[in-house]
Design a protein around this motif. Structure first.
Motif, PDB file in Angstrom:
ATOM      1  N   ARG A  79       0.835  -1.205   0.000  1.00  0.00           N
ATOM      2  CA  ARG A  79       0.000   0.000   0.000  1.00  0.00           C
ATOM      3  C   ARG A  79       0.869   1.254   0.000  1.00  0.00           C
ATOM      4  N   MET A  80       1.944   1.234   0.765  1.00  0.00           N
ATOM      5  CA  MET A  80       2.823   2.405   0.826  1.00  0.00           C
ATOM      6  C   MET A  80       3.513   2.659  -0.513  1.00  0.00           C
ATOM      7  N   ILE A  81       3.892   1.585  -1.214  1.00  0.00           N
ATOM      8  CA  ILE A  81       4.470   1.753  -2.550  1.00  0.00           C
ATOM      9  C   ILE A  81       3.411   2.304  -3.500  1.00  0.00           C
ATOM     10  N   ARG A  82       2.192   1.788  -3.397  1.00  0.00           N
ATOM     11  CA  ARG A  82       1.100   2.239  -4.266  1.00  0.00           C
ATOM     12  C   ARG A  82       0.870   3.738  -4.115  1.00  0.00           C
ATOM     13  N   GLU A  83       0.981   4.247  -2.891  1.00  0.00           N
ATOM     14  CA  GLU A  83       0.784   5.680  -2.654  1.00  0.00           C
ATOM     15  C   GLU A  83       1.884   6.509  -3.299  1.00  0.00           C
ATOM     16  N   ARG A  84       3.094   5.958  -3.361  1.00  0.00           N
ATOM     17  CA  ARG A  84       4.229   6.683  -3.943  1.00  0.00           C
ATOM     18  C   ARG A  84       4.347   6.479  -5.445  1.00  0.00           C
ATOM     19  N   LEU A  85       3.988   5.267  -5.893  1.00  0.00           N
ATOM     20  CA  LEU A  85       4.097   4.919  -7.312  1.00  0.00           C
ATOM     21  C   LEU A  85       2.781   4.287  -7.765  1.00  0.00           C
ATOM     22  N   PRO A  86       1.764   5.099  -8.058  1.00  0.00           N
ATOM     23  CA  PRO A  86       0.425   4.563  -8.364  1.00  0.00           C
ATOM     24  C   PRO A  86       0.390   3.592  -9.532  1.00  0.00           C
TER      25      PRO A  86
END
Length: 507
Positions: A150-157
């Motif tokens: 989820r944290m990666i998704r927020e930074r790299l959608p």
């Protein structure tokens, strides 16, 4: 490709003769390292070696493997307090016992949870820094990073994120005791694909999502629609790299047969695993003692060599387990040892890979008595080394490997009497039967190797990535078409005036 794991594939330690580079022990590293070599890219991991900081560049990177670099290792640094809270605390005193049916009560401390969240965020920042495009492929490994997708998704959608969960996933009742159940599931569902070892773990995750989050679940394709995106749940049984050719094995510094002063016709039972309460070590030691008690004719003719690599010595339950195993081993030797017979050797130390390979070839029987295991690669490593197609594998039916290797002798490791009886059956198994069973297992492990595991997972990720790209292109085309239509259509007010003029009679 960006690969993320807690353990690094190469660590540097300060030795009296200088800095030494070595590959840490463990199934995860040995399984993934060939994939990293083949795919290139970047591997992000915790830098835990005493000389790790001395060997990286200004951006905490270095090229590996030594001598023939093919990918980049990016190290992430943790303070002693963070490592204690995130790794020893939340990962291994909360999540590890929560996910394993070994009847050890998980401990949940708020401070550990805060460290776990902080470290996951730091790794997410590292992924964003290492990404070479806005849509990288990121492979996240294991229970140390449940929040990371989820944290990666927020930074790299636009990233394609695959998370592989190496250990078991518990059922909904067990998972429900976790105070952070919703946050963990939310974190994992940032992934496009979540991979498990066996179908049961995938089913358990779906059950947990249904009970915990407002989402739409499909059991037809094992997908979860949550927060506006879909995550697929798949099974990819992990394996090992099958040797491309018959490779010579170095003679170990200490042969098991020599250390036990075994007679030429004596049988060697080998067990290999981490010193962990999920591995069923006390139970197997008790079964070996029961075998010597119930079948005295085997005394002096069989020996047990147990390799238990030290693990998580900072956790009290692991220190207690070590003391318990040493005490049981000493008691068995005291009870059955004679002037020319030592029943067992308990080795609580790390063994080099070549030494383990030699032990696999030296043994007559290999026992994997795990109480609960995601897969257990020791079983497959033993099979891969049996070039003569002899030897017997005893395998817990609660290890994921049991589903792929039905030719092994399956046991319930909680049943001491059954374990002892199975050991006796293995000792007495004819060579012809050994050959038939081992041949089939070798074919399975050879065909379902680590490259097939990675290939299936990456193929699914690439297919999903292409589908997302096509959908993006189609959506953009539809938007362009909509705007074009808006430009070519007359203004509504103009249309109304034209209609009114048409309906007005001529004067």
């Amino acid at each position: 490709m960006i690969l993320v794991s807690n353990r690094e594939p190469y660590m540097h330690s300060m030795q009296p003769d200088g800095i030494r580079c070595e590959m840490p022990a463990g199934g995860l590293v040995s399984a993934l390292e060939p994939i990293a070599r083949g795919c290139g890219g970047t591997w992000i991991a915790h830098g835990s070696g005493s000389a790790d900081r001395e060997t990286v560049d200004a951006n905490d990177r270095l090229r590996v493997p030594p001598g023939e670099p093919s990918y980049t290792l990016r190290r992430v640094w943790l303070s002693e307090e963070e490592e204690k809270g995130y790794y020893l605390g939340y990962a291994n005193e909360s999540l590890w016992p929560l996910c394993h049916n070994a009847f050890v009560r998980p401990v949940f401390r708020q401070q550990d949870w805060e460290h776990y969240r902080t470290v996951n965020a730091r790794f997410a920042d590292a992924v964003a820094q290492e990404a070479r495009s806005e849509a990288p492929m990121v492979i996240v490994q294991d229970y140390h990073f449940a929040l990371l997708p989820r944290m990666i998704r927020e930074r790299l959608p636009n990233a394609t994120i695959v998370t592989f969960w190496h250990i078991p996933w518990p059922n909904a009742e067990v998972f429900g005791i976790c105070p952070h159940a919703a946050e963990l599931l939310d974190g994992l569902l940032g992934s496009d694909i979540i991979g498990f070892q066996v179908p049961l773990f995938r089913i358990n995750l779906i059950d947990c999502v249904e009970r915990t989050l407002e989402s739409r679940v499909s059991r037809e394709d094992w997908s979860v629609r949550y927060g506006g995106k879909t995550s697929r749940n798949c099974t990819y049984p992990i394996s090992i790299a099958w040797p491309a050719r018959s490779e010579p094995v170095a003679v170990p510094a200490l042969s098991a047969r020599k250390s036990l002063d075994m007679k030429a016709d004596a049988k060697l039972i080998l067990a290999v695993g981490r010193l962990d309460y999920t591995k069923g070590i006390p139970e197997f030691l008790a079964a070996f003692e029961d075998l010597l008690l119930r079948y005295p004719e085997w005394r002096g003719r069989i020996h047990l060599y147990y390799v238990a690599a030290p693990s998580r010595g900072g956790v009290e339950s692991y220190r207690n387990l070590r003391r318990q195993c040493l005490k049981i081993s000493a008691a068995i030797n005291a009870r059955f040892e004679t002037e020319d017979y030592k029943p067992l050797q308990f080795m609580d130390e790390h063994f080099a890979r070549d030494d383990l390979r030699a032990l696999y070839r030296e043994a007559d029987i290999c026992a994997v008595p795990s109480l609960h295991d995601g897969m257990n690669l020791v079983a497959k490593e033993f099979v891969a080394e049996r070039e003569n197609s002899d030897g017997v594998l005893i395998l817990s039916r609660f290890a994921g490997a049991a589903q792929e290797l039905p030719e092994a002798l399956a046991v319930n490791p909680f049943d001491i009497a059954q374990l002892a009886s199975t050991l006796k059956a293995a000792l007495e198994m004819p060579l012809v039967e050994q050959g038939e069973r081992m041949h089939r297992m070798r074919e399975t492990v050879r065909n379902k190797n680590i490259y097939r595991w990675a290939g299936r997972m990456l193929e699914d990720a690439v297919r999903l990535r292409s589908r997302k790209r096509l959908l993006k292109v189609r959506t953009a085309a539809q938007e362009r078409g909509r705007r074009r239509n808006l430009r070519t259509q007359p203004d509504p007010a103009t249309l109304n005036r034209a209609r009114n003029d048409a309906n007005t009679p001529d004067p």
